[in-house]
Motif scaffolding. Sequence first.
Motif, PDB file in Angstrom:
ATOM      1  N   PRO A  87     -36.327  46.322 -52.837  1.00 17.78           N
ATOM      2  CA  PRO A  87     -36.305  45.083 -52.083  1.00 17.78           C
ATOM      3  C   PRO A  87     -37.186  45.117 -50.863  1.00 17.78           C
ATOM      4  O   PRO A  87     -37.392  44.108 -50.226  1.00 17.78           O
ATOM      5  CB  PRO A  87     -34.848  44.968 -51.659  1.00 17.78           C
ATOM      6  CG  PRO A  87     -34.441  46.369 -51.466  1.00 17.78           C
ATOM      7  CD  PRO A  87     -35.166  47.131 -52.553  1.00 17.78           C
ATOM      8  N   ALA A  88     -37.626  46.274 -50.474  1.00 19.30           N
ATOM      9  CA  ALA A  88     -38.031  46.357 -49.105  1.00 19.30           C
ATOM     10  C   ALA A  88     -39.509  46.549 -48.857  1.00 19.30           C
ATOM     11  O   ALA A  88     -40.038  45.991 -47.923  1.00 19.30           O
ATOM     12  CB  ALA A  88     -37.255  47.487 -48.432  1.00 19.30           C
ATOM     13  N   ASN A  89     -40.174  47.363 -49.647  1.00 22.76           N
ATOM     14  CA  ASN A  89     -41.401  47.940 -49.143  1.00 22.76           C
ATOM     15  C   ASN A  89     -41.088  48.428 -47.730  1.00 22.76           C
ATOM     16  O   ASN A  89     -41.847  48.246 -46.788  1.00 22.76           O
ATOM     17  CB  ASN A  89     -42.551  46.930 -49.099  1.00 22.76           C
ATOM     18  CG  ASN A  89     -42.885  46.448 -50.496  1.00 22.76           C
ATOM     19  OD1 ASN A  89     -42.934  47.234 -51.428  1.00 22.76           O
ATOM     20  ND2 ASN A  89     -43.113  45.150 -50.642  1.00 22.76           N
ATOM     21  N   THR A  90     -39.881  48.982 -47.585  1.00 25.81           N
ATOM     22  CA  THR A  90     -39.394  49.323 -46.261  1.00 25.81           C
ATOM     23  C   THR A  90     -40.179  50.480 -45.681  1.00 25.81           C
ATOM     24  O   THR A  90     -40.514  51.423 -46.379  1.00 25.81           O
ATOM     25  CB  THR A  90     -37.910  49.736 -46.330  1.00 25.81           C
ATOM     26  OG1 THR A  90     -37.712  50.542 -47.470  1.00 25.81           O
ATOM     27  CG2 THR A  90     -37.021  48.523 -46.410  1.00 25.81           C
ATOM     28  N   TRP A 117     -33.221  52.118 -56.459  1.00 30.60           N
ATOM     29  CA  TRP A 117     -34.667  52.281 -56.607  1.00 30.60           C
ATOM     30  C   TRP A 117     -35.173  53.587 -56.018  1.00 30.60           C
ATOM     31  O   TRP A 117     -36.350  53.892 -56.102  1.00 30.60           O
ATOM     32  CB  TRP A 117     -35.394  51.107 -55.949  1.00 30.60           C
ATOM     33  CG  TRP A 117     -35.182  51.022 -54.471  1.00 30.60           C
ATOM     34  CD1 TRP A 117     -35.896  51.666 -53.496  1.00 30.60           C
ATOM     35  CD2 TRP A 117     -34.187  50.272 -53.795  1.00 30.60           C
ATOM     36  NE1 TRP A 117     -35.404  51.363 -52.259  1.00 30.60           N
ATOM     37  CE2 TRP A 117     -34.356  50.492 -52.400  1.00 30.60           C
ATOM     38  CE3 TRP A 117     -33.174  49.407 -54.223  1.00 30.60           C
ATOM     39  CZ2 TRP A 117     -33.537  49.902 -51.444  1.00 30.60           C
ATOM     40  CZ3 TRP A 117     -32.366  48.817 -53.261  1.00 30.60           C
ATOM     41  CH2 TRP A 117     -32.543  49.067 -51.898  1.00 30.60           C
ATOM     42  N   GLY A 118     -34.279  54.366 -55.378  1.00 31.45           N
ATOM     43  CA  GLY A 118     -34.690  55.625 -54.781  1.00 31.45           C
ATOM     44  C   GLY A 118     -34.103  55.780 -53.394  1.00 31.45           C
ATOM     45  O   GLY A 118     -33.467  54.863 -52.859  1.00 31.45           O
ATOM     46  N   PRO A 119     -34.312  56.935 -52.782  1.00 29.02           N
ATOM     47  CA  PRO A 119     -33.722  57.181 -51.462  1.00 29.02           C
ATOM     48  C   PRO A 119     -34.431  56.416 -50.354  1.00 29.02           C
ATOM     49  O   PRO A 119     -35.640  56.200 -50.403  1.00 29.02           O
ATOM     50  CB  PRO A 119     -33.901  58.696 -51.284  1.00 29.02           C
ATOM     51  CG  PRO A 119     -35.101  59.032 -52.112  1.00 29.02           C
ATOM     52  CD  PRO A 119     -35.050  58.111 -53.302  1.00 29.02           C
ATOM     53  N   ASP A 142     -28.868  45.338 -52.542  1.00 27.27           N
ATOM     54  CA  ASP A 142     -28.761  46.718 -53.005  1.00 27.27           C
ATOM     55  C   ASP A 142     -29.050  46.855 -54.497  1.00 27.27           C
ATOM     56  O   ASP A 142     -29.210  47.961 -54.996  1.00 27.27           O
ATOM     57  CB  ASP A 142     -27.381  47.305 -52.687  1.00 27.27           C
ATOM     58  CG  ASP A 142     -26.246  46.647 -53.453  1.00 27.27           C
ATOM     59  OD1 ASP A 142     -26.492  45.681 -54.197  1.00 27.27           O
ATOM     60  OD2 ASP A 142     -25.103  47.107 -53.304  1.00 27.27           O
ATOM     61  N   GLY A 143     -29.125  45.753 -55.219  1.00 30.85           N
ATOM     62  CA  GLY A 143     -29.356  45.831 -56.648  1.00 30.85           C
ATOM     63  C   GLY A 143     -30.787  45.607 -57.064  1.00 30.85           C
ATOM     64  O   GLY A 143     -31.117  45.656 -58.240  1.00 30.85           O
ATOM     65  N   MET A 144     -31.672  45.372 -56.112  1.00 29.53           N
ATOM     66  CA  MET A 144     -33.064  45.113 -56.444  1.00 29.53           C
ATOM     67  C   MET A 144     -33.783  46.415 -56.783  1.00 29.53           C
ATOM     68  O   MET A 144     -33.413  47.481 -56.327  1.00 29.53           O
ATOM     69  CB  MET A 144     -33.758  44.430 -55.261  1.00 29.53           C
ATOM     70  CG  MET A 144     -33.209  43.051 -54.955  1.00 29.53           C
ATOM     71  SD  MET A 144     -33.900  42.380 -53.449  1.00 29.53           S
ATOM     72  CE  MET A 144     -35.647  42.325 -53.857  1.00 29.53           C
TER      73      MET A 144
END
Length: 208
Positions: free
Chosen positions: A11-14, A124-126, A6-8
């Motif tokens: 993290p995802a390029n989700t 990093w955003g929603p 959660d701190g990145m």
Amino acid sequence: MTGRLDGMTNPANTPATPPFADPLGGLFKAVDLAGDVLAAVRPEDYDGTTPCPDYSVRQLSNHLVSVLRRVAVIGAGGQFFAVPHFAEDVADGAWAEAWAAGTKELRSVWSDPAVLGREIGLPWGPVPGAVAAVIYTNEFVLHTWDLAKATDQSPEWDEAVLAAPLAAMQRAVPREPRGGQVPFGPVVDVPEDAPAIDRLVGWYGRRP
């Protein structure tokens, strides 16, 4: 490295629509298993080290309670940074009691199916709630493993808990680079037929 998803920065390029049919089942089971491991921490463990070099057992226990509270808060539309990094209000040995209260609140919020489609505010955003559920399942799993390893516990890992994190891990955190905005150590390679938990923690820089 602490290994906090959660701190990145991102993290995802989700994907906007995560490929997980029921992310809540894994999240709830991960929370329950974390609570079991936390409840078994003994006073002689508190000052011990963990696979997260930045955290002692005491600090990791406090952090886990904080993460639990944070997931409830952001699921209800609250702010990520409204919850401190450590639950410093919880006394040594009172983590299980705090976990029970936090779990009740988390389930109350996240049992509403509408949360999965809601935008959840992360640093990093929603992201969609379904993505946030997988991110936090991953964090609970990693830190539960850290805590179990540090306190000589051997929890039984449910494949249903690990399915979504395993499916997302390589997309969420690539092999390279590591360090900086990617708060994980180098990948620890394990055999392809290794247990799911070993493959997961190895990807995030832990040595099974």
